[in-house]
Design an enzyme around this catalytic site. Structure first.
Site, PDB file in Angstrom:
ATOM      1  N   SER A 157      20.242  41.530 -17.889  1.00 37.95           N
ATOM      2  CA  SER A 157      19.050  41.376 -17.069  1.00 37.95           C
ATOM      3  C   SER A 157      18.414  40.004 -17.311  1.00 37.95           C
ATOM      4  O   SER A 157      19.068  38.991 -17.125  1.00 37.95           O
ATOM      5  CB  SER A 157      18.083  42.527 -17.346  1.00 37.95           C
ATOM      6  OG  SER A 157      17.042  42.576 -16.396  1.00 37.95           O
ATOM      7  N   ASP A 214      21.530  47.157  -6.781  1.00 40.79           N
ATOM      8  CA  ASP A 214      20.530  46.899  -7.821  1.00 40.79           C
ATOM      9  C   ASP A 214      19.253  46.363  -7.177  1.00 40.79           C
ATOM     10  O   ASP A 214      19.251  45.261  -6.620  1.00 40.79           O
ATOM     11  CB  ASP A 214      21.103  45.887  -8.814  1.00 40.79           C
ATOM     12  CG  ASP A 214      20.165  45.563  -9.966  1.00 40.79           C
ATOM     13  OD1 ASP A 214      19.007  46.017  -9.950  1.00 40.79           O
ATOM     14  OD2 ASP A 214      20.606  44.833 -10.885  1.00 40.79           O
ATOM     15  N   HIS A 269      20.648  49.017 -11.834  1.00 40.58           N
ATOM     16  CA  HIS A 269      20.298  47.959 -12.772  1.00 40.58           C
ATOM     17  C   HIS A 269      20.557  48.447 -14.194  1.00 40.58           C
ATOM     18  O   HIS A 269      19.896  49.368 -14.680  1.00 40.58           O
ATOM     19  CB  HIS A 269      18.817  47.588 -12.598  1.00 40.58           C
ATOM     20  CG  HIS A 269      18.405  46.388 -13.396  1.00 40.58           C
ATOM     21  ND1 HIS A 269      18.848  45.116 -13.089  1.00 40.58           N
ATOM     22  CD2 HIS A 269      17.603  46.252 -14.485  1.00 40.58           C
ATOM     23  CE1 HIS A 269      18.326  44.252 -13.943  1.00 40.58           C
ATOM     24  NE2 HIS A 269      17.577  44.924 -14.811  1.00 40.58           N
TER      25      HIS A 269
END
Length: 411
Positions: free
Chosen positions: A220, A346, A375
């Protein structure tokens, strides 16, 4: 075939067992109910196999890199079977932290100083019991970068360390300033665009083990930070390669997606409160430079970044910060092999914002794009407690780099 994958036979067997053990004709008073359940089950299985379970898209302009991945990281070419009862992106994103196990990891903490007088907390998993690499000086090392408010305690980090442990590697987790329990010594935290702390950590780790093969993996925002660092340094880095998971490629598109009503309700507001919580403990250090009452009233990530992050790092506007933080703008300058895994569903990094064309222009870059996974989700198997698709990509790619890396470094 991967252990947790499912094919038609597995699905029909699971369905038959379920019907045999759980469904009784008497529950419905006739065979009609059973027929409906059976018909629905078969229809759902057909839909799942035809529309949900798919091979990922592998985007790479370098045929040599592609062949390397096909041989030593075959998971990127195999069909990804998302968990049949929670394949949708938002559901995977929400459930993963609650479903996945948390392997036990014993860390050794180290605090290192920065040039501006601050400190960074590193959590080491030395793996001194490594059978494959008993010599610590040459034991391969993986630097792990968690997400926006993540630390070494995140389940996805613990799983990466567990995978690395089985291969004999050492790991070190880079905790961003002020979020792993340590004090802020200066009024500065972190952001996706500023790579100074990451550079400090990389050179520190490399100086401790200069003879050890060294690579990094970012998740991320950690992946965004790592990409921005690689775009800045090109080939001038001690890292051999990098793996990136669920990075937000274009911050403008990411925040716009997160501001859609449902996504704000499910993710944006919670993420904003996490950011506020991460700095509230350091309020006394920060309140001379920021209107902390205003920062604490932010209700979106964009508002938080406008009032806090962009101001802290000296950006004239939030748009200037978001442009600088977007890795898609630096992809062309990456100078070492990088594998990037994203799911096109996502909401933190929308599929249309993934820089497919830019990736094709750099021989060092390979994108692996799944149709489902959300995600940092990538759940698979009937009850996805242990191994995720992301874990398998991480394990195979890291092993490929450390064991067979000489075959891609001749690219």
């Amino acid at each position: 075939r991967p252990a947790c994958a499912m094919d038609w036979q597995v699905l029909t067997r699971e369905l038959s067992l379920y019907l045999e053990n759980q469904v009784r004709v008497g529950l419905f008073g006739s065979g009609v109910g059973l027929s409906l359940v059976l018909g629905f089950g078969v229809a759902y299985a057909c839909y799942y196999l035809s529309s949900i379970a798919k091979k990922p898209q592998l985007v790479a302009s370098n045929d040599h890199f592609c062949r390397f991945l096909e041989e030593y990281c075959p998971v990127v070419t195999e069909t990804y079977y998302p968990t049949i009862w929670c394949w949708e992106g938002r559901v995977q994103t929400l459930l993963r932290p609650f479903i996945t196990s948390r392997p036990q990891v014993q860390y050794r903490n180290e605090l290192i100083k920065t040039a501006d007088g601050g400190q960074i907390s590193l959590d080491w998993f030395d793996n001194n019991g490594s059978l494959y690499y008993p010599d610590a000086s040459t034991r391969p090392t993986v630097l792990l970068l968690p997400g926006l408010t993540g630390t070494s305690k995140e389940s996805y980090i613990l799983h990466m360390i567990h995978q690395s442990e089985t291969l004999g590697y050492r790991c070190v987790v880079f905790n961003n300033r002020g979020i792993a329990g340590e004090d802020l010594l200066t009024p500065r935290t972190y952001c996706a665009a500023n790579t100074e702390d990451l550079e400090t950590v990389i050179h520190h780790v490399h100086s401790l083990h200069p003879s050890a093969p060294f690579m990094a993996a970012g998740v991320s925002m950690g992946g965004m930070l790592l990409l921005n660092y690689l775009g800045k340094t090109g080939r001038d880095t001690p890292l051999m390669a990098a793996a990136i998971f669920s990075a937000g490629w274009n911050v403008f598109e990411s925040v716009e997606s997160l501001e859609k009503p449902l996504n704000w309700l499910l993710f944006n507001y919670y993420l904003t409160t996490c950011l506020q919580s991460s700095i509230s403990r350091h309020r006394q250090m920060l309140e001379d430079l920021f209107d902390m009452d205003l920062v604490m009233k932010a209700r979106t990530v964009r508002e938080f970044d406008k009032r806090f992050t962009s101001v802290m790092f000296g950006y004239r506007t939030i748009d200037d910060y978001y442009e600088d933080a977007s890795p898609c703008r630096k992809l062309k300058s990456v100078g070492i092999p990088v594998l990037c895994l994203n799911s096109v569903d996502d909401v933190f990094s929308p599929g249309h914002a993934i820089p497919v064309e830019a990736a094709k222009q750099n021989a060092n870059v390979a994108l692996v794009l799944t149709s489902c996974g959300g995600h940092i989700g990538f759940l698979e198997g009937i009850w996805p407690r242990k191994c995720t698709y992301m874990d398998r990509v991480f394990k195979q790619f890291v092993q490929a780099v450390f064991e067979h890396g000489n075959q891609i470094f001749s690219m």
